[in-house]
Write a protein that holds these residues in place. Structure first.
Motif, mmCIF file in Angstrom:
data_model
loop_
_atom_site.group_PDB
_atom_site.id
_atom_site.type_symbol
_atom_site.label_atom_id
_atom_site.label_comp_id
_atom_site.label_asym_id
_atom_site.label_seq_id
_atom_site.Cartn_x
_atom_site.Cartn_y
_atom_site.Cartn_z
ATOM 1 N N SER B 62 20.572 26.286 -20.039
ATOM 2 C CA SER B 62 19.105 26.331 -20.240
ATOM 3 C C SER B 62 18.420 26.923 -19.015
ATOM 4 C CB SER B 62 18.559 24.918 -20.467
ATOM 5 O OG SER B 62 19.342 24.234 -21.384
ATOM 6 N N ILE B 63 18.977 26.659 -17.858
ATOM 7 C CA ILE B 63 18.379 27.208 -16.622
ATOM 8 C C ILE B 63 18.532 28.724 -16.599
ATOM 9 C CG2 ILE B 63 18.677 27.330 -14.097
ATOM 10 C CD1 ILE B 63 19.218 24.313 -14.162
ATOM 11 N N VAL B 64 19.754 29.187 -16.941
ATOM 12 C CA VAL B 64 20.022 30.627 -16.853
ATOM 13 C C VAL B 64 19.172 31.393 -17.868
ATOM 14 C CG1 VAL B 64 21.810 32.407 -17.174
ATOM 15 C CG2 VAL B 64 22.327 30.353 -15.895
ATOM 16 N N CYS B 65 19.090 30.873 -19.108
ATOM 17 C CA CYS B 65 18.344 31.663 -20.104
ATOM 18 C C CYS B 65 16.833 31.411 -20.045
ATOM 19 C CB CYS B 65 18.914 31.439 -21.506
ATOM 20 S SG CYS B 65 18.680 29.775 -22.070
ATOM 21 N N LEU B 87 24.674 30.328 -8.926
ATOM 22 C CA LEU B 87 24.560 31.677 -9.500
ATOM 23 C C LEU B 87 25.477 32.667 -8.780
ATOM 24 C CD1 LEU B 87 20.713 32.183 -10.058
ATOM 25 C CD2 LEU B 87 22.490 32.615 -11.742
ATOM 26 N N LEU B 88 25.425 32.627 -7.461
ATOM 27 C CA LEU B 88 26.226 33.575 -6.684
ATOM 28 C C LEU B 88 27.721 33.309 -6.853
ATOM 29 C CD1 LEU B 88 24.101 33.905 -3.410
ATOM 30 C CD2 LEU B 88 24.108 35.372 -5.411
ATOM 31 N N ASP B 89 28.084 32.021 -6.920
ATOM 32 C CA ASP B 89 29.504 31.698 -7.131
ATOM 33 C C ASP B 89 29.963 32.146 -8.514
ATOM 34 O OD1 ASP B 89 29.673 30.657 -4.653
ATOM 35 O OD2 ASP B 89 29.538 28.551 -5.255
ATOM 36 N N ARG B 90 29.123 31.941 -9.529
ATOM 37 C CA ARG B 90 29.480 32.343 -10.897
ATOM 38 C C ARG B 90 29.668 33.859 -10.966
ATOM 39 N NH1 ARG B 90 32.065 29.734 -14.058
ATOM 40 N NH2 ARG B 90 31.661 31.416 -15.509
ATOM 41 N N THR B 99 27.684 38.231 -16.541
ATOM 42 C CA THR B 99 27.040 38.866 -15.383
ATOM 43 C C THR B 99 25.642 39.360 -15.759
ATOM 44 O OG1 THR B 99 29.196 39.544 -14.584
ATOM 45 C CG2 THR B 99 27.324 40.683 -13.631
ATOM 46 N N GLN B 100 25.554 39.920 -16.956
ATOM 47 C CA GLN B 100 24.262 40.440 -17.408
ATOM 48 C C GLN B 100 23.214 39.309 -17.481
ATOM 49 O OE1 GLN B 100 24.729 42.532 -21.072
ATOM 50 N NE2 GLN B 100 22.814 43.638 -20.828
ATOM 51 N N HIS B 101 23.625 38.161 -18.049
ATOM 52 C CA HIS B 101 22.716 37.011 -18.142
ATOM 53 C C HIS B 101 22.308 36.539 -16.745
ATOM 54 C CE1 HIS B 101 22.799 36.407 -22.375
ATOM 55 N NE2 HIS B 101 24.117 36.290 -22.430
#
Lengths: 468, 459
Positions: B62-65, B87-90, B99-101
């Motif tokens: 939910s945070i990412v989208c 985010l950076l670790d992912r 990656t696009q998301h």
């Protein structure tokens, strides 16, 4: 007589003040270096370096003399190191115990007839063994000369990498220790010619298959005292000197050197008792004479764990040897003292070691003797005497606690609150009664040096604490 | 007016000592308080960090989208720190879709703009941290800001800008570094520069080859070194021109690239480089021939075994030892050179790389035995006494063990006999002692007559 006692007391007072304030200065320099190092560390992507094809190969040299108790664990820990290109050379220096047998059994050693060119002359190498289990392991079996330097030179002759790392046979390196110690070399490959890493006390810590499983303070008083002493020496002393680019000692237990330079200066001096100190001083001399721009660094985070003596007898022997080694190296390089050709080393580092390391035990013994005499015959006021004693003790304790602060700021290895409490409590014991004892052992070391008794005497090991 | 010194002197040692004592006690108290306070604060911080990280991870999608408004975590410094770090670790392990998301989240939440602002406004350590974080985002929009970092007067900031550009990992990012290098020297160690360029060109080696061929003399060696690392089979371009370059560093790098790309002309080009006037070009060519593992390169390597430079000879031996199943042939050809040093270097390297036991294995193979026997005798001639004795006792194939023992017995080697006589047999098990005694007797029976002959070796 009274005038002599008064002068001597004043001199001792000034000597003590100077010594402590230099250490305080080093503490401040170390804190600055530690903060910078912590920030650098946060930005250092070790995982990238681990897989890098750009990391220069390293030959790890392990001189072993009667190390049957630890050798297998040590070699395992070395083979498990994270480093892209590694070669381990164990030099069995005429061991009379089962060191070679242990290695033969655990690593399936095969005798080989590999080409060995004795570029630096050493005692004869009887045989070269290769491991059937891991091709990176090479074992040289040579006649003992009673000196670690000779064993290291044999290793240098056999090394095939541009960098060599000298490691004690009773040492355990952390998995990423080599990656970390090589970071200064990679960031300044043309200037950095050697780097030293921190050495910590393994006694009490649980080791399994050559890997540190649980860090704990040892139980024995003598061993904990050495923990505080090592923290002070490495986190304040060495880091402070390295920050000023005047580091004279890279511990023989863990240090990386450029192989070509080591060979150019003739390797480790076989007659040296403190071969590690001797090599670094000669490197300084050689590079300063050639007017090279160079750096000898120290990294406080790559950890090497080593076993320290657990009995007074062994500790006394070790400290006497260290002092003999220091005396020997300083005497051999006496022409560097206050010689402008050697710049900061000739004007600061060497004089410091002469005045505050070489002379220290003598000054302390003579100083305390004159102070006691002066106090007992009334030349020195009793109040002053007590205050002076108290000041010396508390200032030393302050420096030791400073090293615990640095430890908290850097590696934070002793997580347990009880270990922290014990560590701090032992800081209060380090300067009394431990330091006077150490002073006596150092006097003995000077006596040994002056009387020519300087062989590599055996330090008995108890072995690592295994996981249950 | 009394001077500072006279004031100091009037104190007397006892007074100074008192002051010093008080300061020392205060110092100890401060240090102890610092340790305790730091521990307490850190314990609480990490507890809170763990708690918040767990909650954020639970609502990660939910945070990412953006279902959870970006402002809700962006304004809280701890949440902000946690989200950015996850985010950076992912991004390090994410596939193209994820990656696009993640990139979309970085752009829309304002993380990218914030880091760009920090790179432009901050100084020192904070700027360096922002440069690295920006680099890790891997977004093309960050290249301009990272490029500005290259102009910083502090070396450490410059290094971090290079590392950041390396993490963007595109030829566009590399172009910024190269253009900067063309303008003026950059205060950055060569390994860091190489590593950054390597990341940028890892999947675009043909672009790098083109740039290398176009580059001026001062930049070409650096680019060629990177090319040598990233060159792959699908690299297109003119490697022959590079191999004929006027700069030896470039020719050396070309040798490595030739082995990686393996164009049809690789062997011929490497054979030519193996005869180069610069020793390190010859050394690289020899190593590349070993990497190529083409048996047609063996004669070139045998020739390199006799090179004037010791390092070239050692590398040639190492390269020859890599030819699996060709051990007998390689040894045979080396014996024919009649160069004892070449033979010793090769045998030594064969021992190091575990090829001698393999050669002994060949004794049990009827097809390989005729060449294996003289090859082993050559190894014996070159001084492989200890390892052969060891293999007679410990080789896992009993048939090979037996044949090796007979071969050694027939060799009549006095050096081997001497070696056996010097050995302490008391520690060996009875079976092994028997074998060694038998070998000893057999060798003595030959009465010193050396049975190894040049003719036998050339069979």
């Amino acid at each position: 007589m009274i005038e002599f006692l008064q002068t001597s007391n004043y001199l001792l007072f000034l000597y003590y003040l100077a010594s402590n304030f230099i250490y305080l200065g080093l503490l401040v320099a170390s804190i600055a270096a530690t903060v910078a190092q912590q920030r650098r560390l946060a930005n250092l992507w070790l995982d990238r370096l681990r897989a890098s094809t750009l990391a220069p190969p390293i030959s790890v040299l392990v001189p072993a003399h009667n190390e049957e108790k630890n050798i297998v664990e040590s070699v395992r820990s070395l083979l498990a190191l994270d480093y892209p290109e590694l070669e381990i050379i164990v030099v069995n220096d005429g061991s009379t115990d089962g060191t070679l047998e242990q290695l033969r059994q655990h690593f399936q050693l095969m005798r080989t007839d590999m080409l060995y060119v004795s570029e630096i002359s050493t005692r004869p190498v009887h045989a070269i063994y290769m491991s059937g289990l891991d091709r990176r392991l090479l074992v040289l079996d040579k006649a003992s000369s009673g000196r670690k330097a000779d064993a290291l030179n044999a290793g240098l002759n056999a090394a095939s990498s541009p960098f060599v790392c000298a490691v004690d046979a009773d040492a355990v390196l952390e998995k990423d220790a080599l990656l970390r110690i090589m970071a200064p070399v990679l960031s300044d490959p043309h200037r950095v010619v050697a780097t030293g890493g921190i050495v910590r006390v393994v006694n009490g810590t649980v080791v399994e298959d050559g890997v540190i499983r649980r860090v704990k303070l040892p139980r024995r008083v003598l061993e904990v005292l050495q923990v505080t002493e090592y923290l002070r020496a490495f986190l304040i002393g060495r880091q402070g000197w390295a920050q000023l680019n005047m580091l004279l000692i890279i511990s023989g237990a863990f240090g990386v050197f450029r192989r070509d330079l080591c060979r150019q200066i003739g390797g480790f001096r076989p007659s040296a008792v403190g071969e590690d100190l001797d090599l670094v001083v000669r490197l300084h001399r050689y590079l300063l004479e050639k007017k090279e721009d160079y750096r000898i660094g120290f990294v406080p985070d790559p950890v090497c764990w080593t076993e320290v003596p657990s009995t007074l007898k062994m500790l006394a022997r070790q400290r006497a040897r260290w002092q003999s080694g220091l005396a020997d190296v300083l005497w051999q390089n006496r022409d560097m003292l206050f010689n402008s050709r050697y710049g900061r080393i000739g004007w600061f580092a060497i004089p410091y070691h002469w005045i505050f390391e070489w002379l220290a035990p003598l000054v302390e013994v003579l100083g305390w003797a004159t102070m006691i005499i002066a106090a007992s015959i009334g030349v020195l006021s009793g109040e002053f005497f007590v205050k002076f004693l108290l000041f010396g003790y508390l200032f030393g304790t302050l420096i030791s606690i400073g090293s615990v602060v640095l430890e908290e700021m850097t590696y934070h290895r002793y997580n347990d609150w009880r270990d922290l409490a014990r560590l701090i409590a032992f800081c209060f014991l380090e300067h009394f009664p431990y330091r006077p004892l150490n002073t006596l052992w150092r006097v003995r070391g000077l006596w040994d040096y002056l009387s020519g008794r300087t062989t590599w005497r055996k330090i008995e090991r108890t072995g690592f604490v295994e996981a249950k | 007016m009394p001077s500072g010194f006279s004031h100091f002197a009037s104190w007397g040692p006892a007074q100074i000592l008192f002051e010093a004592l008080a300061s020392t006690v205060a110092g100890i108290a401060v240090l102890l308080a610092f340790i305790l306070l730091r521990r307490t604060v850190r314990t609480r911080y990490f507890r809170r960090l763990a708690q918040r990280s767990q909650e954020i991870r639970k609502n990660w999608d939910s945070i990412v989208c953006g279902d959870i408004p970006y402002e809700s975590w962006f304004r809280n410094s701890l949440d902000h720190e946690i989200v950015e770090s996850i985010l950076l670790d992912r991004l390090e392990v994410a596939g193209p879709a994820e990656t696009q998301h993640l990139h979309q989240c970085i752009r829309q939440s304002g993380l990218l703009d914030k880091r760009v602002r920090e790179v432009r406004r901050l100084k020192g350590w904070r700027r360096r941290q922002a440069l690295l974080a920006l680099g890790r985002m891997g977004l093309p929009e960050s290249i301009a800001a990272l490029g500005e970092g290259l102009e910083d007067s502090r070396e450490e900031t410059c290094v971090d800008a290079v590392r950041g550009l390396g993490r963007v990992a595109t030829p566009a990012a590399a172009s910024v570094i190269i253009d900067r290098l063309l303008r003026a020297p950059l205060a950055c160690p060569a390994p860091t520069l190489q590593s950054a360029l390597l990341n940028c060109y890892r999947s675009h080696s043909s672009d790098l080859l083109r740039r290398t061929l176009e580059a001026a003399d001062d930049l070409r060696p650096l680019l060629a070194r990177v090319l040598a690392e990233v060159a792959r089979r699908d690299t297109h371009g003119d490697l022959l021109t590079l191999a004929a370059d006027s700069l030896p560093e470039v020719r050396a790098a070309a040798a490595r690239a030739l082995a990686a790309v393996r164009p049809p002309y690789a062997l011929t080009a490497l054979a030519r480089l193996a005869a180069d006037e610069e020793w390190f070009v010859r050394l690289r060519a020899v190593v590349a021939l070993g990497d190529l593992s083409d048996v047609r390169g063996i004669p070139v390597l045998i020739e390199a075994l006799r090179d004037a430079n010791r390092f070239v000879r050692l590398r040639a031996a190492a390269a020859l030892a890599r030819f699996e199943g060709e051990e007998e042939k390689v040894l045979h050809l080396t014996v024919q050179t009649q160069d004892r040093y070449a033979l010793q270097a090769l045998v030594s390297e064969m021992q190091r790389s575990g090829r001698i036991p393999e050669l002994v294995n060949a004794l049990a193979d009827p097809r390989r035995q005729p060449l294996a026997e003289p090859a082993l005798l050559a190894a014996l001639e070159a001084g492989s006494h200890q390892i052969l004795i060891d293999l007679v006792l410990h080789h896992p194939n009993w048939r090979a063990r037996k044949r090796l023992a007979r071969l050694l017995a027939r060799s009549g080697s006095q050096a081997l006999l001497q070696c056996l006589e010097q050995m302490d047999l008391s520690l060996d098990p009875p079976r092994q002692r028997r074998v060694l005694r038998w070998l000893n007797t057999k060798l003595q029976e030959t009465d010193g007559a050396l049975l190894i002959s040049e003719a036998a070796l050339r069979t």
